[in-house]
Design a protein around this motif. Structure first.
Motif, PDB file in Angstrom:
ATOM      1  N   ARG A   2      10.665   0.658 -14.507  1.00 40.02           N
ATOM      2  CA  ARG A   2      10.755   0.555 -13.043  1.00 40.02           C
ATOM      3  C   ARG A   2      11.588   1.726 -12.532  1.00 40.02           C
ATOM      4  O   ARG A   2      12.782   1.827 -12.814  1.00 40.02           O
ATOM      5  N   ASP A   3      10.979   2.630 -11.771  1.00 36.83           N
ATOM      6  CA  ASP A   3      11.702   3.815 -11.300  1.00 36.83           C
ATOM      7  C   ASP A   3      11.735   3.928  -9.775  1.00 36.83           C
ATOM      8  O   ASP A   3      12.036   4.998  -9.233  1.00 36.83           O
ATOM      9  N   ILE A   4      11.421   2.841  -9.084  1.00 36.82           N
ATOM     10  CA  ILE A   4      11.664   2.732  -7.640  1.00 36.82           C
ATOM     11  C   ILE A   4      12.537   1.504  -7.451  1.00 36.82           C
ATOM     12  O   ILE A   4      12.167   0.399  -7.851  1.00 36.82           O
ATOM     13  N   PHE A   5      13.714   1.694  -6.869  1.00 37.77           N
ATOM     14  CA  PHE A   5      14.682   0.608  -6.742  1.00 37.77           C
ATOM     15  C   PHE A   5      14.787   0.125  -5.296  1.00 37.77           C
ATOM     16  O   PHE A   5      14.458   0.849  -4.356  1.00 37.77           O
ATOM     17  N   PHE A   6      15.271  -1.088  -5.147  1.00 44.72           N
ATOM     18  CA  PHE A   6      15.349  -1.746  -3.843  1.00 44.72           C
ATOM     19  C   PHE A   6      16.656  -1.406  -3.137  1.00 44.72           C
ATOM     20  O   PHE A   6      17.683  -1.179  -3.775  1.00 44.72           O
ATOM     21  N   ASP A   7      16.589  -1.374  -1.815  1.00 41.41           N
ATOM     22  CA  ASP A   7      17.780  -1.245  -0.974  1.00 41.41           C
ATOM     23  C   ASP A   7      18.161  -2.665  -0.561  1.00 41.41           C
ATOM     24  O   ASP A   7      17.648  -3.197   0.427  1.00 41.41           O
ATOM     25  N   VAL A  60      15.190   7.130  -6.992  1.00 45.77           N
ATOM     26  CA  VAL A  60      14.377   6.802  -5.818  1.00 45.77           C
ATOM     27  C   VAL A  60      14.657   5.366  -5.384  1.00 45.77           C
ATOM     28  O   VAL A  60      14.578   4.434  -6.198  1.00 45.77           O
ATOM     29  N   VAL A  61      14.984   5.198  -4.102  1.00 42.73           N
ATOM     30  CA  VAL A  61      15.273   3.886  -3.532  1.00 42.73           C
ATOM     31  C   VAL A  61      14.326   3.651  -2.356  1.00 42.73           C
ATOM     32  O   VAL A  61      14.156   4.526  -1.512  1.00 42.73           O
ATOM     33  N   ALA A  62      13.716   2.469  -2.309  1.00 45.11           N
ATOM     34  CA  ALA A  62      12.811   2.116  -1.217  1.00 45.11           C
ATOM     35  C   ALA A  62      13.521   1.197  -0.233  1.00 45.11           C
ATOM     36  O   ALA A  62      14.167   0.219  -0.626  1.00 45.11           O
ATOM     37  N   SER A  63      13.391   1.529   1.052  1.00 46.17           N
ATOM     38  CA  SER A  63      14.021   0.756   2.108  1.00 46.17           C
ATOM     39  C   SER A  63      12.987   0.494   3.202  1.00 46.17           C
ATOM     40  O   SER A  63      11.827   0.876   3.082  1.00 46.17           O
ATOM     41  N   GLN A  99       0.828  -1.204   0.000  1.00 41.75           N
ATOM     42  CA  GLN A  99       0.000   0.000   0.000  1.00 41.75           C
ATOM     43  C   GLN A  99       0.866   1.259   0.000  1.00 41.75           C
ATOM     44  O   GLN A  99       0.603   2.208  -0.744  1.00 41.75           O
ATOM     45  N   THR A 100       1.916   1.258   0.820  1.00 41.65           N
ATOM     46  CA  THR A 100       2.797   2.416   0.904  1.00 41.65           C
ATOM     47  C   THR A 100       3.564   2.606  -0.401  1.00 41.65           C
ATOM     48  O   THR A 100       3.720   3.725  -0.894  1.00 41.65           O
ATOM     49  N   LEU A 101       4.023   1.506  -0.991  1.00 40.03           N
ATOM     50  CA  LEU A 101       4.769   1.568  -2.246  1.00 40.03           C
ATOM     51  C   LEU A 101       3.877   2.067  -3.380  1.00 40.03           C
ATOM     52  O   LEU A 101       4.310   2.859  -4.225  1.00 40.03           O
ATOM     53  N   GLN A 102       2.644   1.624  -3.398  1.00 35.74           N
ATOM     54  CA  GLN A 102       1.710   2.088  -4.427  1.00 35.74           C
ATOM     55  C   GLN A 102       1.462   3.587  -4.316  1.00 35.74           C
ATOM     56  O   GLN A 102       1.399   4.292  -5.332  1.00 35.74           O
ATOM     57  N   GLU A 103       1.342   4.086  -3.083  1.00 30.74           N
ATOM     58  CA  GLU A 103       1.130   5.522  -2.900  1.00 30.74           C
ATOM     59  C   GLU A 103       2.385   6.299  -3.287  1.00 30.74           C
ATOM     60  O   GLU A 103       2.297   7.372  -3.879  1.00 30.74           O
ATOM     61  N   LEU A 104       3.551   5.753  -2.959  1.00 29.92           N
ATOM     62  CA  LEU A 104       4.801   6.403  -3.363  1.00 29.92           C
ATOM     63  C   LEU A 104       4.866   6.507  -4.879  1.00 29.92           C
ATOM     64  O   LEU A 104       5.196   7.564  -5.424  1.00 29.92           O
ATOM     65  N   SER A 105       4.550   5.432  -5.566  1.00 26.25           N
ATOM     66  CA  SER A 105       4.573   5.453  -7.029  1.00 26.25           C
ATOM     67  C   SER A 105       3.596   6.486  -7.571  1.00 26.25           C
ATOM     68  O   SER A 105       3.910   7.209  -8.528  1.00 26.25           O
ATOM     69  N   TYR A 155      12.299  12.986 -14.862  1.00 28.81           N
ATOM     70  CA  TYR A 155      13.332  13.319 -13.886  1.00 28.81           C
ATOM     71  C   TYR A 155      13.823  12.100 -13.099  1.00 28.81           C
ATOM     72  O   TYR A 155      14.778  12.211 -12.332  1.00 28.81           O
ATOM     73  N   LEU A 156      13.160  10.946 -13.258  1.00 31.89           N
ATOM     74  CA  LEU A 156      13.465   9.778 -12.434  1.00 31.89           C
ATOM     75  C   LEU A 156      14.325   8.755 -13.178  1.00 31.89           C
ATOM     76  O   LEU A 156      14.019   8.382 -14.319  1.00 31.89           O
ATOM     77  N   THR A 157      15.376   8.273 -12.513  1.00 33.79           N
ATOM     78  CA  THR A 157      16.157   7.156 -13.027  1.00 33.79           C
ATOM     79  C   THR A 157      15.233   5.944 -13.157  1.00 33.79           C
ATOM     80  O   THR A 157      14.406   5.691 -12.275  1.00 33.79           O
ATOM     81  N   TYR A 158      15.362   5.183 -14.263  1.00 28.77           N
ATOM     82  CA  TYR A 158      14.469   4.042 -14.445  1.00 28.77           C
ATOM     83  C   TYR A 158      15.156   2.912 -15.205  1.00 28.77           C
ATOM     84  O   TYR A 158      16.156   3.112 -15.898  1.00 28.77           O
ATOM     85  N   TRP A 159      14.586   1.716 -15.054  1.00 27.94           N
ATOM     86  CA  TRP A 159      15.004   0.535 -15.812  1.00 27.94           C
ATOM     87  C   TRP A 159      14.023   0.363 -16.961  1.00 27.94           C
ATOM     88  O   TRP A 159      12.804   0.296 -16.742  1.00 27.94           O
ATOM     89  N   ASN A 160      14.515   0.309 -18.189  1.00 28.01           N
ATOM     90  CA  ASN A 160      13.619   0.278 -19.357  1.00 28.01           C
ATOM     91  C   ASN A 160      13.386  -1.123 -19.916  1.00 28.01           C
ATOM     92  O   ASN A 160      12.822  -1.282 -20.996  1.00 28.01           O
ATOM     93  N   GLY A 161      13.834  -2.142 -19.172  1.00 30.58           N
ATOM     94  CA  GLY A 161      13.684  -3.521 -19.623  1.00 30.58           C
ATOM     95  C   GLY A 161      14.995  -4.132 -20.048  1.00 30.58           C
ATOM     96  O   GLY A 161      15.172  -5.358 -19.981  1.00 30.58           O
TER      97      GLY A 161
END
Length: 284
Positions: free
Chosen positions: A154-159, A135-138, A102-108, A119-125
């Protein structure tokens, strides 16, 4: 000049975000709680204020700042927040204090204006496309929820867990090996400093297999081989009270850690000014 420092608990500073950027930090931290359809910033659920939201303290100011830096940039180009090193991305580490999905969905959802502005770093496949803000989520975030994000944008990355990067989920039958934690899904690989000291000095047997070499290599080396930035926290504990500045220089320049948490912004500014002088001397 930007320096390899993460502004720990940045939101507690007198001027959140701006003090860190002005000191040269390339990474800032915001603890967030999902509360009544918004993300509020604070260490604990007690004392949260509606006006102290992620949007108000970080996202809107960053949108304005990055926008002002990119007024006359041609399509596809970009400038980061640091004028002297415009290619340096700024990392916003969002520490989720409430339920992951839920929190990740709201962040997105709240990142959409920055996403639309590219403006966001992203993975294009196939590749990671760097942009002014990464943006990094921890915290309370499940790795599976990160993987479930749009795989072609994908523009939210994992810690990632630095102490357990070497995992049975790594595939060593491919060349190069396919790691579970990699640039498509993660950006940082983090650990508490006291848990990383022992493994920093290790050195793998170069005659062993690549998998065995990886298992015995240092944590920063494991992170680097996966394209990730190693990050350590806990630097201000009693065991390391030589001074944050001395310790930071030792671990980043000698040991090879990617980035380290710091609380003393005065020490960061001193180092940043020193880096500026070095750059001027090299240019001359």
């Amino acid at each position: 000049m930007p320096v390899a420092v993460h502004s720990h608990n940045d939101y507690t500073r007198r001027i959140p975000l701006w003090e860190a950027i002005g000191s040269g930090c390339v990474s800032v931290e915001a603890d967030v709680h999902f509360d009544r359809s918004d993300l509020l910033v604070g260490h604990s659920a007690r004392g949260l204020k509606r006006k102290e939201s992620l949007v108000a303290i970080y996202l809107e100011p960053l949108e304005r700042l990055i926008g002002s830096r990119n007024v006359d940039v041609t399509e596809g180009g970009w400038r980061g927040v640091f004028e002297k090193v415009p290619e340096q991305t700024l990392v916003l580490l969002v520490d989720l204090k409430t339920e992951s999905r839920q929190t990740l969905q709201e962040l997105s959802r709240q990142l959409q204006p920055l996403r639309e502005l590219d403006y966001l770093t992203y993975w294009n496949g196939t590749s990671r496309i760097m942009r002014p803000l990464t943006v990094v989520a921890s915290g309370k975030v499940a790795f599976g929820d990160i993987l479930a994000l749009n795989p072609t944008h994908r523009d939210i990355f994992f810690d990632a867990p630095l102490a357990s990067l070497h995992t049975p989920k790594d595939d060593w039958t491919t060349s190069p090996p396919t790691h579970a934690y990699n640039i498509s899904n993660s950006y940082y690989a983090s650990s508490e400093l006291k848990d990383g000291i022992i493994s920093l000095a290790s050195d793998g047997d170069k005659t062993s297999s690549p998998e065995e070499q990886d298992a015995s290599s240092s944590q920063p080396e494991q992170a680097k081989s996966r394209g990730l930035v190693s990050r350590y926290w806990g630097s201000a504990g009693p065991k390391y009270q030589t001074s944050e500045q001395v310790m930071w220089r030792y671990f980043t320049e000698i040991i090879g850690i990617g980035i380290i948490n710091m609380d003393d912004m005065a020490a960061v500014r001193d180092r940043s000014r020193g880096m500026g002088k070095m750059a001027i001397q090299e240019k001359n």
